[in-house]
Design an enzyme around this catalytic site. Structure first.
Site, PDB file in Angstrom:
ATOM      1  N   ASP A 112       2.795   4.919   5.082  1.00  8.84           N
ATOM      2  CA  ASP A 112       2.559   4.310   6.496  1.00  8.84           C
ATOM      3  C   ASP A 112       2.477   2.768   6.422  1.00  8.84           C
ATOM      4  OD1 ASP A 112       0.217   4.371   5.021  1.00  8.84           O
ATOM      5  OD2 ASP A 112      -0.865   5.545   6.583  1.00  8.84           O
ATOM      6  N   HIS A 113       2.435   2.170   5.160  1.00  8.47           N
ATOM      7  CA  HIS A 113       2.426   0.678   5.231  1.00  8.47           C
ATOM      8  C   HIS A 113       4.080   0.349   4.785  1.00  8.47           C
ATOM      9  CE1 HIS A 113      -1.943  -0.204   5.076  1.00  8.47           C
ATOM     10  NE2 HIS A 113      -1.769   1.101   4.948  1.00  8.47           N
ATOM     11  N   TYR A 142      -7.754  -3.887  -2.229  1.00 10.63           N
ATOM     12  CA  TYR A 142      -7.691  -2.689  -1.099  1.00 10.63           C
ATOM     13  C   TYR A 142      -9.045  -2.784  -0.653  1.00 10.63           C
ATOM     14  CZ  TYR A 142      -7.546   1.977   1.238  1.00 10.63           C
ATOM     15  OH  TYR A 142      -7.535   2.760   1.947  1.00 10.63           O
ATOM     16  N   ASN A 146       0.992  -1.227   0.003  1.00 11.77           N
ATOM     17  CA  ASN A 146       0.131   0.117   0.173  1.00 11.77           C
ATOM     18  C   ASN A 146       0.923   1.168   0.006  1.00 11.77           C
ATOM     19  OD1 ASN A 146      -1.442   2.196   1.078  1.00 11.77           O
ATOM     20  ND2 ASN A 146      -3.143   1.095   1.704  1.00 11.77           N
ATOM     21  N   ASN A 185      -7.198  -4.320   5.368  1.00  9.66           N
ATOM     22  CA  ASN A 185      -7.977  -3.540   6.592  1.00  9.66           C
ATOM     23  C   ASN A 185      -8.345  -4.477   7.793  1.00  9.66           C
ATOM     24  OD1 ASN A 185      -7.294  -0.894   6.581  1.00  9.66           O
ATOM     25  ND2 ASN A 185      -8.432  -0.764   4.583  1.00  9.66           N
ATOM     26  N   GLU A 230      -4.018   1.950  -2.769  1.00  9.52           N
ATOM     27  CA  GLU A 230      -3.973   3.346  -2.528  1.00  9.52           C
ATOM     28  C   GLU A 230      -3.111   3.941  -3.629  1.00  9.52           C
ATOM     29  OE1 GLU A 230      -5.255   5.427   1.381  1.00  9.52           O
ATOM     30  OE2 GLU A 230      -3.933   3.837   1.827  1.00  9.52           O
ATOM     31  N   ASP A 272      -3.978  -4.778   1.011  1.00  7.59           N
ATOM     32  CA  ASP A 272      -4.261  -4.241   2.237  1.00  7.59           C
ATOM     33  C   ASP A 272      -5.723  -4.356   2.691  1.00  7.59           C
ATOM     34  OD1 ASP A 272      -4.919  -2.635   4.625  1.00  7.59           O
ATOM     35  OD2 ASP A 272      -4.723  -0.710   3.433  1.00  7.59           O
TER      36      ASP A 272
END
Length: 257
Positions: A247-248, A105, A7, A148, A34, A146
């Site tokens: 941030d990943h 995603y 991501n 989530n 993303e 990702d």
């Protein structure tokens, strides 16, 4: 064959970080999430220069997925089947060297008391249906992205912090386990069942990276045929430590021929 999922949190903001990582590590296939750009604005040329073909499914400012490959990208499916009204760019599937791969995603789902959580669970139901159909082909399948979803308490540094978050709700975790019950395998946990502090995401806030206060939400799920070829699977934390990082961080596996 090395397959990674990453991501990037905006392809244009992280293009230099990503190309640097590609040159250093050299994966054969990369599943991106993303990208945050429209399909036609995806920087294909930058990857072609490095020897990668690229296919992207984007939308303005949000979401977006892409596949990079050193080999031919064939039989592309854009969008997750099951809801013709869903315009969010979250799913891209293709065949590469005989392996069916998907860049995923999955919706975040927060706040949980809103339609966003309902959308997340409905999306996971559609993914379950598609994943079951892919198993019926009898070929190797890699569903990477990702998700989530924090599957288990061991997959976050402080479970109490996530009790009210969509990523850790019983319904989200149950839907993730349902994919495993279909016959898929979490590549990382298959090889590292006892690993702790194995995270793929650290928030930009509150010094999370410095405290290693992370979560594991990026996953590579394998069909039995792909699991039979699994050689290794690991999380590469180095890209998260770079300036202007996503941030990943990537997770990558290797399949034998």
């Amino acid at each position: 064959m090395k397959i990674a999922t990453f991501n990037v949190n905006s392809i244009n903001a992280r293009l230099g970080n990503l190309t640097q990582w590609l040159e250093a590590v050299g994966p054969d296939i990369v599943l991106l999430q993303e990208i945050k750009c429209q399909t036609e604005a995806f920087p294909t040329l930058a990857f072609e220069t490095l020897g990668y073909q690229a296919r992207a499914l984007g939308q303005k400012s949000y979401n977006g997925v892409a596949i990079l490959s050193r080999h031919s990208i064939e039989d592309v499916l854009e969008g997750l089947p099951g809801d013709s009204e869903d315009a969010q760019a979250r799913y891209l599937e293709a065949t590469i060297q005989g392996v069916r791969v998907a860049a995923i995603y999955l919706p975040n789902g927060n706040p949980i008391a809103t339609h966003k959580f309902d959308y997340k669970l409905a999306w996971m139901t559609r993914l379950h249906t598609r994943a079951a159909d892919l198993l019926k082909t009898g070929g190797p399948v890699v569903l990477g992205g990702d998700y989530n979803v924090i599957p288990e308490p061991v997959d976050c540094e402080n479970p109490a912090e996530w009790q009210d978050d969509a990523l850790f709700q019983p319904q989200s975790r149950r839907a993730f386990r349902a994919l495993l019950h279909l016959g898929y395998y979490d590549a990382f946990r298959s090889l590292h069942p006892e690993a702790r502090r194995a995270y793929t995401f650290w928030d930009y806030q509150r010094g999370a990276l410095q405290r290693d206060d992370g979560i594991r939400i990026d996953h590579l799920l394998l069909s039995p045929q792909a699991l039979d070829r699994l050689v290794s699977c690991g999380i590469d934390k180095a890209p998260r430590l770079e300036p202007k990082a996503s941030d990943h961080t990537p997770i990558m596996l290797e399949l034998r021929p």
